[in-house]
Design a protein around this motif. Structure first.
Motif, mmCIF file in Angstrom:
data_model
loop_
_atom_site.group_PDB
_atom_site.id
_atom_site.type_symbol
_atom_site.label_atom_id
_atom_site.label_comp_id
_atom_site.label_asym_id
_atom_site.label_seq_id
_atom_site.Cartn_x
_atom_site.Cartn_y
_atom_site.Cartn_z
ATOM 1 N N THR A 59 0.811 -1.225 0.000
ATOM 2 C CA THR A 59 0.000 0.000 0.000
ATOM 3 C C THR A 59 0.841 1.271 0.000
ATOM 4 O OG1 THR A 59 -0.128 0.045 2.421
ATOM 5 C CG2 THR A 59 -1.885 -1.155 1.237
ATOM 6 N N VAL A 60 2.170 1.123 0.024
ATOM 7 C CA VAL A 60 3.040 2.298 0.072
ATOM 8 C C VAL A 60 4.089 2.212 -1.027
ATOM 9 C CG1 VAL A 60 2.766 2.736 2.545
ATOM 10 C CG2 VAL A 60 4.562 1.191 1.760
ATOM 11 N N VAL A 61 4.608 3.370 -1.399
ATOM 12 C CA VAL A 61 5.726 3.395 -2.343
ATOM 13 C C VAL A 61 7.021 3.324 -1.545
ATOM 14 C CG1 VAL A 61 4.445 4.642 -4.130
ATOM 15 C CG2 VAL A 61 5.785 5.930 -2.449
ATOM 16 N N VAL A 62 8.077 2.889 -2.195
ATOM 17 C CA VAL A 62 9.353 2.698 -1.517
ATOM 18 C C VAL A 62 9.990 4.035 -1.121
ATOM 19 C CG1 VAL A 62 11.665 1.698 -1.752
ATOM 20 C CG2 VAL A 62 9.707 0.531 -2.743
ATOM 21 N N TRP A 63 9.901 5.024 -1.978
ATOM 22 C CA TRP A 63 10.496 6.343 -1.719
ATOM 23 C C TRP A 63 9.397 7.407 -1.775
ATOM 24 C CZ3 TRP A 63 15.283 7.348 0.019
ATOM 25 C CH2 TRP A 63 16.241 6.330 -0.088
ATOM 26 N N PRO A 64 8.590 7.516 -0.730
ATOM 27 C CA PRO A 64 7.495 8.490 -0.751
ATOM 28 C C PRO A 64 7.980 9.922 -0.519
ATOM 29 C CG PRO A 64 7.609 7.475 1.390
ATOM 30 C CD PRO A 64 8.647 6.791 0.538
ATOM 31 N N SER A 65 7.148 10.851 -0.911
ATOM 32 C CA SER A 65 7.353 12.263 -0.564
ATOM 33 C C SER A 65 6.407 12.546 0.585
ATOM 34 C CB SER A 65 7.024 13.162 -1.761
ATOM 35 O OG SER A 65 7.904 12.896 -2.815
ATOM 36 N N SER A 66 6.913 12.436 1.795
ATOM 37 C CA SER A 66 6.084 12.580 2.993
ATOM 38 C C SER A 66 6.492 13.812 3.776
ATOM 39 C CB SER A 66 6.243 11.353 3.897
ATOM 40 O OG SER A 66 5.908 10.172 3.221
ATOM 41 N N LYS A 96 10.087 -19.755 8.998
ATOM 42 C CA LYS A 96 9.311 -19.896 7.759
ATOM 43 C C LYS A 96 9.878 -19.035 6.642
ATOM 44 C CE LYS A 96 4.866 -21.130 9.733
ATOM 45 N NZ LYS A 96 3.481 -20.706 9.963
ATOM 46 N N GLU A 97 9.721 -19.520 5.427
ATOM 47 C CA GLU A 97 10.109 -18.778 4.228
ATOM 48 C C GLU A 97 8.894 -18.011 3.716
ATOM 49 O OE1 GLU A 97 12.972 -18.847 1.970
ATOM 50 O OE2 GLU A 97 14.167 -19.782 3.552
ATOM 51 N N ILE A 98 9.113 -16.773 3.359
ATOM 52 C CA ILE A 98 8.066 -15.922 2.812
ATOM 53 C C ILE A 98 8.446 -15.572 1.376
ATOM 54 C CG2 ILE A 98 6.893 -13.677 3.007
ATOM 55 C CD1 ILE A 98 6.216 -15.535 5.311
ATOM 56 N N ALA A 99 7.563 -15.837 0.444
ATOM 57 C CA ALA A 99 7.783 -15.472 -0.955
ATOM 58 C C ALA A 99 7.210 -14.077 -1.191
ATOM 59 C CB ALA A 99 7.101 -16.485 -1.861
ATOM 60 N N TYR A 100 7.916 -13.262 -1.952
ATOM 61 C CA TYR A 100 7.482 -11.890 -2.236
ATOM 62 C C TYR A 100 8.164 -11.393 -3.500
ATOM 63 C CZ TYR A 100 12.025 -10.924 -0.139
ATOM 64 O OH TYR A 100 13.362 -10.924 0.128
ATOM 65 N N ARG A 101 7.724 -10.245 -3.952
ATOM 66 C CA ARG A 101 8.381 -9.554 -5.070
ATOM 67 C C ARG A 101 9.005 -8.286 -4.506
ATOM 68 N NH1 ARG A 101 7.715 -11.336 -10.024
ATOM 69 N NH2 ARG A 101 6.045 -12.787 -10.459
ATOM 70 N N ASN A 102 10.234 -8.010 -4.919
ATOM 71 C CA ASN A 102 10.883 -6.782 -4.457
ATOM 72 C C ASN A 102 10.398 -5.592 -5.286
ATOM 73 O OD1 ASN A 102 12.345 -6.874 -6.866
ATOM 74 N ND2 ASN A 102 14.294 -7.365 -5.883
ATOM 75 N N SER A 103 10.950 -4.422 -5.013
ATOM 76 C CA SER A 103 10.495 -3.208 -5.692
ATOM 77 C C SER A 103 10.834 -3.207 -7.185
ATOM 78 C CB SER A 103 11.077 -1.963 -5.014
ATOM 79 O OG SER A 103 12.489 -2.031 -5.015
ATOM 80 N N LYS A 104 11.717 -4.109 -7.621
ATOM 81 C CA LYS A 104 12.055 -4.247 -9.047
ATOM 82 C C LYS A 104 11.171 -5.287 -9.730
ATOM 83 C CE LYS A 104 16.887 -3.101 -8.208
ATOM 84 N NZ LYS A 104 18.266 -3.609 -8.192
ATOM 85 N N GLY A 105 10.270 -5.906 -8.944
ATOM 86 C CA GLY A 105 9.386 -6.920 -9.496
ATOM 87 C C GLY A 105 9.977 -8.319 -9.520
ATOM 88 N N GLU A 106 11.151 -8.485 -8.908
ATOM 89 C CA GLU A 106 11.800 -9.791 -8.890
ATOM 90 C C GLU A 106 11.212 -10.653 -7.771
ATOM 91 O OE1 GLU A 106 16.218 -8.062 -10.124
ATOM 92 O OE2 GLU A 106 15.665 -8.229 -8.006
ATOM 93 N N SER A 107 11.075 -11.942 -8.052
ATOM 94 C CA SER A 107 10.568 -12.881 -7.046
ATOM 95 C C SER A 107 11.694 -13.348 -6.148
ATOM 96 C CB SER A 107 9.927 -14.094 -7.730
ATOM 97 O OG SER A 107 8.782 -13.700 -8.425
ATOM 98 N N TRP A 108 11.419 -13.359 -4.836
ATOM 99 C CA TRP A 108 12.380 -13.804 -3.845
ATOM 100 C C TRP A 108 11.659 -14.576 -2.751
ATOM 101 C CZ3 TRP A 108 17.468 -13.336 -4.688
ATOM 102 C CH2 TRP A 108 17.884 -12.375 -5.613
ATOM 103 N N SER A 109 12.436 -15.250 -1.947
ATOM 104 C CA SER A 109 11.921 -15.933 -0.771
ATOM 105 C C SER A 109 12.956 -15.765 0.331
ATOM 106 C CB SER A 109 11.706 -17.416 -1.085
ATOM 107 O OG SER A 109 11.213 -18.087 0.042
#
Length: 156
Positions: A59-66, A96-109
Motif C-alpha cells: 500500500t506504500v511506495v518505496v520512496w514516498p514524498s512525505s 518460515k520462508e516468505i515469498a514476495y516480489r521486491n520493488s524491481k518486481g523480482e521474485s524472492w523468498s
C-alpha cells in the motif's frame, strides 16, 4: 532472552530511534530535504516489509514524498503493527520462508527472521544518512545509540 524477545526489544529500540530522529528534524530550523526523504523511506519500507510478511498487497511506495507529520504518524502506526505482529509469532514462524516480489518486481523468498533483521539494519543505515545530512547542514542529529537508550531506561 529468546529470539522473539530479542526482536521485540530491537523493534522497540528502532521506534525510539526513529522518533528521536524525527524530533531532531522537527527541532531544526531548516530541515535538510534529503534527511526527511531518508526518514520517509525508512518508515515506508517498514510498512512494505510488514505487508510482505503478512502477505497483503503493498500500500506504500518505496520512496514516498512525505511530510514530517506523516512520517511521525506512520512511525507510530508501524510500531504498534510490528509489536502486534511479533507478539503473535511463534519460534517456528521465525524459520518460515516468505515469498514476495521486491520493488524491481523480482521474485524472492526469505526467512522471517532474516527479514526482521533486514528491517532493523535498514533503519539504522538510513538513520545514519539522516545524521550525516543534518551534520552537513550544521545541525545536531539525534543521539540514537542503542546503549544510550538502554542506559536511560528508554528501551526495555
Amino acid at each position: 532472552m529468546n529470539t522473539k524477545q530479542y526482536f521485540l526489544r530491537n523493534f522497540s529500540y528502532d521506534h525510539w530511534a526513529n522518533r528521536e530522529c524525527l524530533s531532531a528534524l522537527i527541532e531544526a530550523n531548516s530541515m535538510p530535504p534529503k534527511a526527511l526523504r531518508f526518514m520517509a523511506h525508512t518508515i515506508s519500507a517498514q510498512k512494505l516489509w510488514l505487508e510482505r510478511l503478512q502477505r497483503v498487497p503493498q500500500t506504500v511506495v518505496v520512496w514516498p514524498s512525505s511530510t514530517i507529520e506523516e512520517c511521525g504518524a506512520l512511525a507510530d502506526e508501524m510500531h504498534s503493527a510490528w509489536i502486534n505482529y511479533l507478539t503473535e509469532l511463534s519460534s517456528a514462524d521465525l524459520e518460515k520462508e516468505i515469498a514476495y516480489r521486491n520493488s524491481k518486481g523480482e521474485s524472492w523468498s526469505s526467512r522471517v527472521e532474516d527479514i526482521l533483521t533486514h528491517v532493523l539494519m535498514h533503519s539504522a543505515y538510513h538513520r545514519g544518512q539522516v545524521a550525516l545530512e543534518m551534520r552537513a547542514a550544521g545541525l545536531q542529529p539525534a543521539y540514537t545509540d542503542f546503549i544510550h537508550g538502554v542506559r536511560r531506561g528508554l528501551i526495555g
